[in-house]
Design a protein around this motif. Structure first.
Motif, PDB file in Angstrom:
ATOM      1  N   LEU A  34       0.852  -1.185   0.000  1.00  0.00           N
ATOM      2  CA  LEU A  34       0.000   0.000   0.000  1.00  0.00           C
ATOM      3  C   LEU A  34       0.889   1.237   0.000  1.00  0.00           C
ATOM      4  O   LEU A  34       1.825   1.351   0.803  1.00  0.00           O
ATOM      5  CB  LEU A  34      -0.924   0.007   1.226  1.00  0.00           C
ATOM      6  CG  LEU A  34      -1.909  -1.168   1.305  1.00  0.00           C
ATOM      7  CD1 LEU A  34      -2.747  -1.086   2.581  1.00  0.00           C
ATOM      8  CD2 LEU A  34      -2.838  -1.195   0.091  1.00  0.00           C
ATOM      9  N   GLU A 148      -2.528   5.172   0.138  1.00  0.00           N
ATOM     10  CA  GLU A 148      -3.581   4.165   0.290  1.00  0.00           C
ATOM     11  C   GLU A 148      -3.766   3.334  -0.980  1.00  0.00           C
ATOM     12  O   GLU A 148      -4.429   2.304  -0.954  1.00  0.00           O
ATOM     13  CB  GLU A 148      -4.928   4.822   0.657  1.00  0.00           C
ATOM     14  CG  GLU A 148      -5.832   3.917   1.439  1.00  0.00           C
ATOM     15  CD  GLU A 148      -7.045   4.650   2.006  1.00  0.00           C
ATOM     16  OE1 GLU A 148      -8.056   3.987   2.194  1.00  0.00           O
ATOM     17  OE2 GLU A 148      -6.964   5.861   2.250  1.00  0.00           O
ATOM     18  N   TYR A 150      -3.378   0.690  -3.684  1.00  0.00           N
ATOM     19  CA  TYR A 150      -2.837  -0.682  -3.749  1.00  0.00           C
ATOM     20  C   TYR A 150      -1.901  -0.788  -4.951  1.00  0.00           C
ATOM     21  O   TYR A 150      -2.255  -0.373  -6.058  1.00  0.00           O
ATOM     22  CB  TYR A 150      -3.988  -1.682  -3.891  1.00  0.00           C
ATOM     23  CG  TYR A 150      -3.513  -3.101  -4.090  1.00  0.00           C
ATOM     24  CD1 TYR A 150      -3.047  -3.853  -3.021  1.00  0.00           C
ATOM     25  CD2 TYR A 150      -3.513  -3.685  -5.359  1.00  0.00           C
ATOM     26  CE1 TYR A 150      -2.603  -5.159  -3.202  1.00  0.00           C
ATOM     27  CE2 TYR A 150      -3.066  -4.989  -5.546  1.00  0.00           C
ATOM     28  CZ  TYR A 150      -2.618  -5.710  -4.464  1.00  0.00           C
ATOM     29  OH  TYR A 150      -2.180  -6.995  -4.643  1.00  0.00           O
ATOM     30  N   ARG A 314      -4.458  -3.953   6.979  1.00  0.00           N
ATOM     31  CA  ARG A 314      -4.622  -2.805   6.086  1.00  0.00           C
ATOM     32  C   ARG A 314      -4.419  -1.494   6.855  1.00  0.00           C
ATOM     33  O   ARG A 314      -3.663  -0.624   6.426  1.00  0.00           O
ATOM     34  CB  ARG A 314      -6.017  -2.836   5.454  1.00  0.00           C
ATOM     35  CG  ARG A 314      -6.258  -1.704   4.504  1.00  0.00           C
ATOM     36  CD  ARG A 314      -7.691  -1.690   4.001  1.00  0.00           C
ATOM     37  NE  ARG A 314      -8.021  -0.341   3.563  1.00  0.00           N
ATOM     38  CZ  ARG A 314      -7.666   0.144   2.384  1.00  0.00           C
ATOM     39  NH1 ARG A 314      -7.022  -0.588   1.525  1.00  0.00           N
ATOM     40  NH2 ARG A 314      -7.959   1.394   2.075  1.00  0.00           N
TER      41      ARG A 314
END
Ligand SMILES: Nc1nc2c(c(=O)[nH]1)N[C@H]1C(S)=C(S)[C@@H](COP(=O)(O)OP(=O)(O)OC[C@H]3O[C@@H](n4cnc5c(N)ncnc54)[C@H](O)[C@@H]3O)O[C@H]1N2
Ligand code: MOO
Length: 406
Positions: A34, A148, A150, A314
């Protein structure tokens, strides 16, 4: 402490997720991570008027036949188109030669020596045809990727195209997975009739691998308070996150909550209004380690890892400043539509294994108990069915439901 709802448990995990930190990785090692930086366009994209077809570059108002004055491939500095009815043979990816304003594909041309004419019946030339203008994709300086993001294939390609060779990403935690239970033996050990092979630990490791977490140590400890506490202390010293399985319900050998307390792990919650996986435990270690106690039943352990460990991973990779929502660390389907009606539970969330069919349809694959896990291998994940009201438990086919993959 009363059992929490699933939403409250998720909030608690997010509130205590902390920050695993940032690290700078070469692009070749950043897949699946991330992003924790903003990335702007290094230059206009494409950076020059780019030829889109193999053929010739000429002026749209030139009169055929044209005299071909040169050949220019991709990666060569632009030539200049001489005055008059001239053209330059050109290849896809090349810079448009100075003075040219259109490209004609080779299929539309006839060539005799250096004389180029149009095939009979060819469409008239239009200015700009088959030219990808400089800056059409994006302008220099615009924001292309935000924290943030991916880092899958397309995002990595954007980083490379913009000269980002070292990228700031969220650090991944080191994870200790601890199986507890006197009945458990290793996969390759002789097994007595009253024993079972341990499988939750490798199952959880498989989920972690899917989320990019590879720094994992698996271990086993028996159901006794002192060895369990000592083992927890050693594992807390070695890892950022601990995931235990078993020993969190009400049996006389279920020492996990007490051992965690003795090892200095503060309970955040124990028990969530859900099935399976109700006895799930979560707490914070003395140095901020995040600790999950997953219920031992194999379906419960998988469900709780897919639903809760994913949220922590996450959030911890993003840090508080930039994270917006919880959810699986890798992108994928997050909502499915039920292919058939299902029964909700009253006052508790039901997690139901599903197979994904077609475009976003979830086919229910219920298991009789949380100990029946052999068919789980044929499923893609679980859907979350919020509690239903008495007399209104059925959720009709087509209902949208949240999906967590494994
Ligand atoms: N009186 C009550 N009994 C139970 C309750 C309860 O509320 N009151 N809750 C039930 C529920 S729900 C679950 S889930 C289980 C959770 O129990 P534990 O977390 O204490 O797990 P264990 O008892 O250690 O094991 C349960 C089951 O799972 C097998 N197991 C455990 N670890 C592994 C592993 N690593 N690999 C494969 N299988 C594993 C274990 O052999 C047991 O069969 O408690 C209910 N009881
Ligand atoms: O988590 Mo337990 O069934 O709810 O097995």
């Amino acid at each position: 402490m009363a059992a929490l709802t699933v939403a409250q448990a998720e909030e608690c995990i997010l509130a205590h997720a902390g920050d695993f930190g940032t690290e700078c990785l070469p692009l070749g090692q950043a897949a699946g991570r991330l992003l924790r930086q903003e990335v702007r366009a290094e230059r206009d994209q494409p950076p020059y008027d780019r030829v889109m077809m193999d053929g010739i570059a000429c002026r749209a108002d030139a009169a055929f036949p044209l005299t071909c004055t040169g050949l220019q491939g991709a990666g060569q500095a632009p030539q200049s188109l001489p005055e008059g009815n001239t053209c330059i043979e050109i290849m896809t990816g090349a810079v448009l030669p100075h003075g040219a304003d259109c490209v004609v594909p080779v299929e539309r041309l006839k060539r005799e020596g250096d004389q180029i004419s149009l095939q009979p019946g060819s469409a008239p030339l239009e200015m700009g045809q088959f030219i990808h203008p400089r800056g059409a994709d994006c302008r220099q300086g615009v924001v292309l990727l935000r924290p943030e993001q991916y880092l899958g294939g397309p995002a990595l390609a954007v980083l490379a195209a913009n000269g980002v060779s070292q990228v700031q990403v969220g650090r991944l935690p080191s994870v200790g997975i601890i199986s507890t239970g006197d009945e458990l033996v290793a996969v390759d050990a002789p097994v007595e009739a009253w024993q079972i092979r341990r499988s939750n630990d490798i199952g959880v490791q498989g989920l972690l691998a899917g989320w990019g977490v590879h720094e994992v140590q698996r271990s086993w400890v028996r159901d006794a308070l002192a060895p369990l506490t000592a083992h927890l202390q050693a594992q807390l010293a070695a890892h950022d996150v601990l995931i235990l399985s078993g020993g969190v319900s009400m049996g006389v050998f279920d020492h996990v909550p007490q051992a965690l307390e003795q090892a200095g792990v503060k309970k955040v919650f124990h028990r969530v209004l859900q099935r399976p996986g109700g006895p799930v435990w979560f707490g914070i270690g003395p140095q901020g380690q995040r600790v999950f106690g997953l219920p031992g039943n194999p379906v419960s352990a998988m469900v709780c890892a897919a639903r809760y460990v994913s949220v922590l991973l996450r959030a911890g990779q993003l840090g508080e400043a930039i994270r917006t929502v919880g959810g699986p660390s890798a992108p994928g389907l997050s909502e499915l539509r039920l292919s058939a009606p299902v029964e909700r539970l009253q006052n508790r969330t039901r997690f139901l294994p599903v197979q994904i069919r077609g475009a976003g349809e979830g086919v229910p694959c219920p298991v009789p108990t949380s100990g029946d896990f052999m068919t789980l291998a044929q499923t893609d994940g679980i859907v979350e069915l919020p509690p239903g009201a008495e007399g209104n438990l059925q959720l009709p086919a087509g209902s949208p439901v949240r999906f967590y993959g494994w």
